[in-house]
Design an enzyme around this catalytic site. Structure first.
Site, PDB file in Angstrom:
ATOM      1  N   GLU A  97       0.862  -1.186   0.000  1.00  0.00           N
ATOM      2  CA  GLU A  97       0.000   0.000   0.000  1.00  0.00           C
ATOM      3  C   GLU A  97       0.893   1.229   0.000  1.00  0.00           C
ATOM      4  OE1 GLU A  97      -3.196  -0.224  -0.265  1.00  0.00           O
ATOM      5  OE2 GLU A  97      -3.810  -2.147   0.625  1.00  0.00           O
ATOM      6  N   ARG A 101      -5.904   3.040   8.201  1.00  0.00           N
ATOM      7  CA  ARG A 101      -6.558   1.740   8.058  1.00  0.00           C
ATOM      8  C   ARG A 101      -5.887   0.792   7.058  1.00  0.00           C
ATOM      9  NH1 ARG A 101     -12.221   2.689   5.458  1.00  0.00           N
ATOM     10  NH2 ARG A 101     -11.659   3.242   3.368  1.00  0.00           N
ATOM     11  N   HIS A 102      -4.710   1.175   6.596  1.00  0.00           N
ATOM     12  CA  HIS A 102      -3.967   0.295   5.694  1.00  0.00           C
ATOM     13  C   HIS A 102      -2.609  -0.045   6.291  1.00  0.00           C
ATOM     14  CE1 HIS A 102      -6.776   2.039   2.729  1.00  0.00           C
ATOM     15  NE2 HIS A 102      -6.694   0.836   2.186  1.00  0.00           N
ATOM     16  N   GLU A 141     -15.031  -0.123   6.042  1.00  0.00           N
ATOM     17  CA  GLU A 141     -15.153  -1.458   5.457  1.00  0.00           C
ATOM     18  C   GLU A 141     -14.282  -2.431   6.227  1.00  0.00           C
ATOM     19  OE1 GLU A 141     -13.581  -1.816   1.394  1.00  0.00           O
ATOM     20  OE2 GLU A 141     -12.956  -3.809   2.010  1.00  0.00           O
ATOM     21  N   SER A 190     -15.153  -7.826   2.602  1.00  0.00           N
ATOM     22  CA  SER A 190     -15.559  -7.654   1.218  1.00  0.00           C
ATOM     23  C   SER A 190     -15.652  -9.043   0.570  1.00  0.00           C
ATOM     24  CB  SER A 190     -14.497  -6.799   0.524  1.00  0.00           C
ATOM     25  OG  SER A 190     -14.772  -6.708  -0.831  1.00  0.00           O
ATOM     26  N   ARG A 215      -8.771  -4.435  11.139  1.00  0.00           N
ATOM     27  CA  ARG A 215      -9.785  -3.371  11.006  1.00  0.00           C
ATOM     28  C   ARG A 215     -10.963  -3.638  11.928  1.00  0.00           C
ATOM     29  NH1 ARG A 215     -10.622  -1.516   4.792  1.00  0.00           N
ATOM     30  NH2 ARG A 215      -8.458  -0.979   4.358  1.00  0.00           N
TER      31      ARG A 215
END
Ligand code: AMO
Length: 442
Positions: A218, A224-225, A365, A368, A416
């Protein structure tokens, strides 16, 4: 006590020990010398024990203790005595104090300081940071979260599997792949076990899960990453639609939250967190509806665009304000948005839509997934659309030519989830030794 335990822990000491000899071990949190009497606060894994030195009782120990640096590890043997003044209700009068490992001074990070250090300093000195009970509490809760997830999936007859983390092809787009050297070949760190979990659907192991690291290069620094996260991956066969997949995700969340609430009372109290039962079933907000809700709250997102961090956050605020809802699915993502997810099944009646969903927790999120395309011809067409070299995916595609049932699954970001559960400002708080663009040590 088990044979490998050589100290008595603070939490084990009770009135039954009064008058008895014990050996305790831990870190010197504080030392106070009041002349004829001095106090050593010894912190172990579960709490703080007061060790009281009386000059007239044992002058040698009284003098020895005075020079021990803060945060050194000591073993103390002595008599447990009831005490009205000591916080724990007892104190230890020592007969021997052994400095096992003296700490250097000054400490690179204070352990009992009231002023908080910045996250970088804390992470650079994680072993010291973890000496604070509120930091350890996060990791005890994370462990119980994983336990709750495993208990639930196992109770539903899912089999836990392990798939390779050194892989020949990516599944989630080239931009976030970490290339590595693999003998004389090029390989990558796995971004997701996607291809393997689908491969297994053709095997008869038809309900599986994996909890393992996933790697993403990333480029941006966000709260959040991270470059290495714990991915809970689930896949199940013979489903009728994405609804079946969402039911599993919901079951995991509901049961793991309950598990944490039951098993982590003390840790949740230390962190000041109340976990309530979420409203079930989790509401399903269609992507189109989400766009409209955001528009009527002042955020315009073009149809077919990602909601983005801002959109997700605002949707979370709206769901909370209007309906008191913390956990909800966003469903029916348009094909234009999921086109790069080459394995996503598109709606049979309206190919502009997929059955893909996200699960959001207070505006972020965390999951997924959806139903996959299990028909070989359609899948290979979708891969060509994504300019993928089908030859590099042969091991994956092969399984679709010899009997592949309809199936679906999801990726669930464990960090997360814990971040949101504990209302932590940064995902790095939930990783012992986080990895990101700037951090490779400790
Ligand atoms: P996706 O890429 O959306 O889907 O990832 C699934 C979930 O993993 C978490 N996640 C991350 N957490 C922390 N840092 C990151 N850099 C990061 N990237 C992803 C998120 C996200 O919701 N193969 C699909 C899943 C599937 O369809 O089964 C996939 O990987 O919580």
């Amino acid at each position: 006590m088990p044979s490998w335990q050589h100290v008595t822990y603070s939490r084990e000491i009770s009135s039954e020990h009064y008058g008895q000899q014990v050996t305790v071990g831990g870190w010197v949190q504080d030392l106070r010398n009041l002349g004829g009497i001095s106090f050593l606060q010894l912190r172990d894994a579960y709490g703080v024990i007061q060790v009281t030195m009386l000059k007239k009782r044992n002058k040698e120990i009284f003098e020895q203790v005075a020079s021990i640096p803060r945060e050194s590890v000591v073993l103390v043997s002595g008599i447990v005595k009831e005490s009205k003044e000591a916080k724990a209700g007892y104190e230890i009068l020592p007969d021997s104090v052994t400095v096992v490992n003296a700490a250097e001074a000054p400490l690179p990070l204070g352990v009992v300081d009231k002023v908080g250090a910045d996250l970088d300093t804390r992470l650079n000195n994680r072993f010291l940071d973890l000496r604070k009970e509120e930091i350890r509490a996060i990791f005890k809760i994370k462990a119980r979260t994983l336990e709750g997830i495993r208990n639930y999936l196992t109770s539903q007859n899912f089999t836990e599997v392990s798939t390779p983390k050194i892989v020949a092809a990516g599944a989630e787009g080239g931009a976030t792949l970490f290339p590595i050297k693999y003998f004389d070949k090029n390989a990558y760190l796995a971004q997701s076990p996607q291809l393997y979990k689908q491969n297994l659907m053709a095997s008869g192991l038809d309900k599986i899960f994996e909890i393992a690291p996933a790697y993403r290069a990333e480029a941006s620094d966000t709260i959040r990453h991270i470059a290495e996260f714990t991915s809970l991956d689930v896949e199940l066969a013979f489903i009728k639609s994405s609804d079946d997949v969402m039911d599993v995700a919901e079951g995991i969340v509901v049961s793991s939250l309950k598990h944490v609430r039951e098993k982590c009372k003390k840790e949740l109290e230390i962190l000041g967190i109340d976990i309530e039962d979420p409203a079930i079933p989790f509401p399903k907000v269609k992507y189109d509806e989400a766009i409209e809700m955001l528009a009527s709250n002042g955020l315009k997102i073009a149809h077919g665009e990602d909601l983005g961090t801002e959109g997700e956050k605002l949707l979370g605020d709206i769901m909370m304000k209007d309906r008191g809802i913390e956990l909800y699915f966003i469903t029916e993502f348009p094909t234009s948005l999921k086109r790069s997810t080459f394995y996503a099944k598109r709606n049979d009646l309206n190919p502009e839509l997929t059955g893909y969903f996200d699960l959001d927790y207070r505006g972020q999120e965390i999951v997924s997934g959806g139903q996959r395309e299990h028909r070989y011809d359609v899948l290979s067409e979708q891969m060509r659309e994504n300019n993928l070299n089908l030859d590099s995916f042969e091991f994956y595609l092969k399984a679709f030519r010899y009997g592949m049932p309809p199936h679906g699954g999801f990726g669930f970001g464990v960090e997360r989830y814990v971040q949101k559960m504990l209302d932590l400002p940064n995902i790095r708080e939930t990783v012992l030794y986080p990895r990101d663009r700037l951090r490779l040590t400790p």
